[in-house]
Design an enzyme around this catalytic site. Structure first.
Site, PDB file in Angstrom:
ATOM      1  N   GLU A 284      22.997 -45.363   7.347  1.00  0.00           N
ATOM      2  CA  GLU A 284      22.551 -44.436   6.301  1.00  0.00           C
ATOM      3  C   GLU A 284      23.735 -43.689   5.681  1.00  0.00           C
ATOM      4  OE1 GLU A 284      19.861 -44.323   4.777  1.00  0.00           O
ATOM      5  OE2 GLU A 284      18.617 -45.518   6.093  1.00  0.00           O
TER       6      GLU A 284
ATOM      7  N   TYR B 286      18.944 -35.905   2.836  1.00  0.00           N
ATOM      8  CA  TYR B 286      18.527 -37.310   2.801  1.00  0.00           C
ATOM      9  C   TYR B 286      18.677 -37.953   4.180  1.00  0.00           C
ATOM     10  CZ  TYR B 286      18.618 -42.266   2.516  1.00  0.00           C
ATOM     11  OH  TYR B 286      18.364 -43.574   2.801  1.00  0.00           O
TER      12      TYR B 286
ATOM     13  N   ASP C 205      15.913 -40.894  -2.088  1.00  0.00           N
ATOM     14  CA  ASP C 205      17.223 -41.240  -2.653  1.00  0.00           C
ATOM     15  C   ASP C 205      17.013 -41.534  -4.130  1.00  0.00           C
ATOM     16  OD1 ASP C 205      16.138 -43.766  -2.808  1.00  0.00           O
ATOM     17  OD2 ASP C 205      17.807 -44.774  -1.813  1.00  0.00           O
TER      18      ASP C 205
END
Ligand code: SF4
Length: 299
Positions: A40, A123, A141
């Protein structure tokens, strides 16, 4: 009366994802949360094709947070290669240390605890909770924002980000049930990455024919724009060039080598060098040489 906004159908979207989603290694069932966290962080601002080989290398070298914590920052920066935005690598290294020392070498599952980790923002915290632990939390996102803007609000572009509004927007679209919500989030993101792209949406192969933007005849977006990022000739490019010199060198280097790496604008080069020092991405010896952090020769 205005029509209530219609969210992308979860059945349709999840089955499209099962059929068309990419088999990315970090999506395999049983992937450790630490490996998902690495993916990520790398995937923010860097495309999948460039992330893949580096992610494979990192998860082999450093299968646990404590394994990475034992490496030097210079090793981590070298292994980051040319993924860009190298502060991410240093923050991950710091995060590994905190996980090893304070969390039993495990990645926590709860969003608030995740938000307290170095380099983990709104996020990433939710992406870990959702993709590693299957929780029902909104993961937002740019791809997700674009799909929601088009399908729900009939806008071609999501405009500037707003964390609170965007999270609420996506939360309202999530289906009930932890597992389905997690699959739905992954599917929304994948649709934005593969089909509902910024420049050329593939509406003819899209599983969401009820899309509000499409139904309205694709009106031109005339709201506030997101700032665009260029790379060529920027301080960011200059920083990258200087860092490349140190990454490729076996040890500390002389200033001349750095000067040769960016001859376009000496003022810009000085600025880039200063900012790398301030960010802790490079260090300077007493004798004026430059090196990656943690690898300065004694004396
Ligand atoms: S119909 Fe087109 S614009 Fe609408 S979600 Fe699908 S790809 Fe995007």
């Amino acid at each position: 009366m205005a029509r209530a906004p219609q969210h992308p159908d979860s059945e349709v979207l999840i089955s499209w994802f099962a059929d068309q989603g990419r088999d990315l290694p970090w999506r395999l069932r049983g992937t450790p949360a630490w490996h998902i966290l690495i993916s990520e962080v790398m995937l923010q601002q860097t495309p999948v094709a460039r992330v893949l080989p580096i992610w494979l290398d990192w998860t082999r070298r450093w299968p646990t947070p404590s394994a990475m914590a034992a490496a030097s920052p210079a090793e981590v920066l070298r292994a980051w290669g040319k993924l860009g935005y190298p502060r991410r690598a240093l923050r991950l290294h710091e995060c590994a240390r905190v996980l090893a020392e304070q969390h039993g070498d495990e990645v926590p599952a709860d969003v608030d605890t995740l938000l307290g980790l170095p380099g983990v923002g709104a996020y990433t915290a939710r992406a870990i909770a959702c993709f590693a632990y299957g929780q029902r939390v909104p993961v937002v996102d740019i791809n997700v924002r674009r799909v929601i803007a088009r399908t729900v609000h009939g806008q071609g572009d999501p405009g500037p980000a707003s964390t609170t509004r965007d999270l609420a927007d996506v939360a309202a679209a999530l289906p009930v049930g932890q597992r389905r919500a997690a699959q739905y989030s992954a599917a929304l993101m994948e649709l934005g990455a593969l089909v509902c792209t910024a420049r050329k949406p593939g509406c003819d192969r899209c599983p969401l024919p009820e899309c509000a933007w499409r139904a309205a005849g694709f009106p031109t977006y005339d709201g506030p724009k997101r700032p665009t990022q260029r790379f060529e000739g920027t301080d960011r490019q200059a920083r990258g060039r200087l860092l490349d010199v140190l990454r490729d060198a076996p040890g500390p280097v002389d200033r001349t080598l750095l000067d040769l790496a960016w001859t376009v604008d000496p003022g810009q080069r000085d600025r880039a060098l200063d900012s790398l020092l301030v960010d802790g991405l490079i260090e300077q010896t007493d004798t004026g040489l430059f090196a990656l952090p943690g690898e300065l020769s004694p004396g």
